[in-house]
Design a protein around this motif. Structure first.
Motif, PDB file in Angstrom:
ATOM      1  N   LYS A  90       0.840  -1.187   0.000  1.00  0.00           N
ATOM      2  CA  LYS A  90       0.000   0.000   0.000  1.00  0.00           C
ATOM      3  C   LYS A  90       0.882   1.245   0.000  1.00  0.00           C
ATOM      4  CE  LYS A  90      -4.005  -2.176   0.482  1.00  0.00           C
ATOM      5  NZ  LYS A  90      -3.448  -3.553   0.298  1.00  0.00           N
TER       6      LYS A  90
ATOM      7  N   HIS B 165       2.209   2.269  -8.357  1.00  0.00           N
ATOM      8  CA  HIS B 165       1.389   3.351  -8.877  1.00  0.00           C
ATOM      9  C   HIS B 165       0.433   3.800  -7.776  1.00  0.00           C
ATOM     10  CE1 HIS B 165       2.887   2.782 -12.957  1.00  0.00           C
ATOM     11  NE2 HIS B 165       2.669   1.482 -12.824  1.00  0.00           N
TER      12      HIS B 165
ATOM     13  N   SER C 135      -2.715   3.775  -7.574  1.00  0.00           N
ATOM     14  CA  SER C 135      -3.894   2.951  -7.326  1.00  0.00           C
ATOM     15  C   SER C 135      -3.687   1.475  -7.643  1.00  0.00           C
ATOM     16  CB  SER C 135      -5.075   3.473  -8.150  1.00  0.00           C
ATOM     17  OG  SER C 135      -4.765   3.453  -9.540  1.00  0.00           O
ATOM     18  N   GLN C 136      -2.469   1.092  -8.000  1.00  0.00           N
ATOM     19  CA  GLN C 136      -2.222  -0.310  -8.326  1.00  0.00           C
ATOM     20  C   GLN C 136      -0.732  -0.610  -8.235  1.00  0.00           C
ATOM     21  OE1 GLN C 136      -2.547  -1.566 -12.388  1.00  0.00           O
ATOM     22  NE2 GLN C 136      -2.114   0.468 -13.213  1.00  0.00           N
TER      23      GLN C 136
ATOM     24  N   GLU D  74       2.097  -2.584 -10.423  1.00  0.00           N
ATOM     25  CA  GLU D  74       2.410  -3.178 -11.726  1.00  0.00           C
ATOM     26  C   GLU D  74       3.536  -4.184 -11.545  1.00  0.00           C
ATOM     27  OE1 GLU D  74       4.092  -1.852 -16.161  1.00  0.00           O
ATOM     28  OE2 GLU D  74       3.770  -0.340 -14.589  1.00  0.00           O
TER      29      GLU D  74
END
Length: 439
Positions: free
Chosen positions: A286, A425, A427-428, A430
């Motif tokens: 997170k 990123h 929100s995600q 990779e």
């Protein structure tokens, strides 16, 4: 190529802005960044393989040419002094005409000792960035590797531009081809030496061109964390294979590890468990958490694996608190990745360079950063059966929590490590390695 132009243009714009801020810290007029020089072996006329200064190759994908220089002040177009000797003994580097050349004022340097003629005249208020301090002094450059400037640049280098992320994706795609070829060579029963050759052939890079010496370990050799002596004969019995190998693209490194079993046995089940553990850790990432906490979480998950496979008994808390998990997983969970395999600023908490050391019980951890967008990390948990560490554990009272008969069953396999390269990123997450096709 148009996309590379646009990515690179934005990359240079970001680096220019960073230099403006870095120069303010110690009131320098410009940075003079040296690509480096060739070094001769002691009492020999042969040179070591050249490794470019990472500060230099941060600006452009030139990493095989010594005696080059950059002059940057963050405002004017960067000046590149490009070494191109007249030399019939060696192949001279080609004139710079690639996409990146448009972003520099380029002057060719035919003899390294003549660089003073091409550098700015008044260099007393400029700072040298490089390792050859005697050269900087001879050239009259006023300062060398100023601490505050380097700290600022190192800290911000952890935040990758879109161009850098593109390069890291490409480095992963290249390395994945090599990993797939190496796995096939292992299944054919080839030796460690032959597997390494298969890997290099697949990535199209030599031992000196890949970002680090590949670890190609069969059977119990996988228990040596940095195994570096590949044998030329295949073992009589093939049990396991650990490969830790990367590739280079435009000066950026990938760093990937996989482990395989020769049979569908209990060791294969353990590999699957560590693979699931690794994916769970990536899923736990997170923005805003500290990398240290992710590492500590890996020990909790590993404790559960030890219990599930009957390697230890007790509770997760007891296995972690008594450092039994440290015996089976003695290195850090991962590190910052980029221009260097173990990239800079893993312990920096701010642009002033304020350090935060790893916890005492996990001193091998290479990163204590707060996880933020645009950072790139490796995530590489493992479990190993290392004789020296197991022997030390046997001398402690906690050894009764270990099922030594079960440990002995796994010793001939050496160990397991699963390593992916990930980009954070907002929100995600990779996964560069899995996205490139490596399971």
């Amino acid at each position: 190529m148009d996309r590379m132009h646009s990515l690179f243009a934005e990359h240079i714009k970001v680096l220019q802005a960073r230099v403006v801020e870095a120069l303010k810290l110690q009131h320098f007029d410009a940075l003079i960044i040296h690509s480096g020089q060739l070094k001769k072996a002691f009492l020999d006329d042969q040179t070591y393989p050249f490794k470019a200064n990472p500060h230099f190759k941060h600006w452009l994908p030139v990493f095989e040419n010594p005696n080059c220089w950059l002059v940057v002040n963050g405002i004017d177009k960067p000046k590149l002094i490009y070494f191109r000797p007249v030399d019939y003994w060696h192949k001279a580097p080609p004139e710079p005409v690639d996409f990146w050349a448009d972003y520099f004022d380029i002057e060719l340097l035919s003899r390294a000792e003549l660089v003073a003629d091409l550098l700015p005249y008044d260099r007393a208020s400029m700072a040298y960035i490089g390792e050859h301090l005697e050269v900087a002094q001879a050239l009259g450059i006023g300062h060398a590797n100023p601490e505050y400037v380097l700290n600022y640049l190192h800290y911000h280098r952890s935040f990758k531009t879109d161009y850098e992320m593109h390069c890291l994706r490409q480095a992963n795609e290249i390395a994945v081809r090599g990993h797939q070829a190496a796995k096939a060579a292992f299944l054919e029963g080839l030796s460690e030496f032959e597997i390494n050759q298969a890997y290099l052939n697949a990535v199209g890079q030599s031992d000196n061109e890949v970002p680090y010496a590949s670890i190609i370990a069969l059977n119990e050799h996988a228990a040596v964390l940095h195994y570096s002596h590949p044998e030329r004969q295949s073992p009589i019995e093939l049990r396991s294979f650990l490969i830790d190998a990367g590739a280079n693209f435009a000066g950026y490194a990938s760093d990937i590890t996989r482990t395989y079993s020769a049979k569908q046995d209990r060791f294969a089940d353990l590999i699957k468990a560590i693979n699931q553990l690794q994916l769970a850790l990536i899923g736990d990432i997170k923005v805003g958490m500290r990398y240290t906490d992710l590492h500590l979480r890996s020990h909790q998950l590993l404790a559960q694996v030890l219990l599930d496979f009957g390697l230890a008994q007790g509770s997760i808390e007891s296995l972690v608190n008594t450092e039994i998990t440290n015996t089976f997983f003695s290195h850090g969970l991962g590190h910052v990745l980029g221009l260097q395999v173990h990239d800079v600023a893993g312990f920096m908490q701010d642009e002033r360079g304020t350090p935060l050391a790893a916890p005492q019980a996990h001193s091998a951890l290479r990163c204590t950063r707060i996880i933020e967008p645009r950072q790139v990390y490796t995530i590489e948990p493992g479990v190993y059966f290392i004789d020296d560490l197991l022997g030390q554990l046997k001398q402690r009272s906690e050894h009764k929590q270990v099922n030594w008969a079960k440990v002995d069953e796994f010793r001939p396999y050496g160990g397991i490590r699963i390593e992916d390269n990930i980009v954070v990123h907002s929100s995600q997450i990779e996964n560069l390695t899995r996205d490139a096709g490596l399971d």
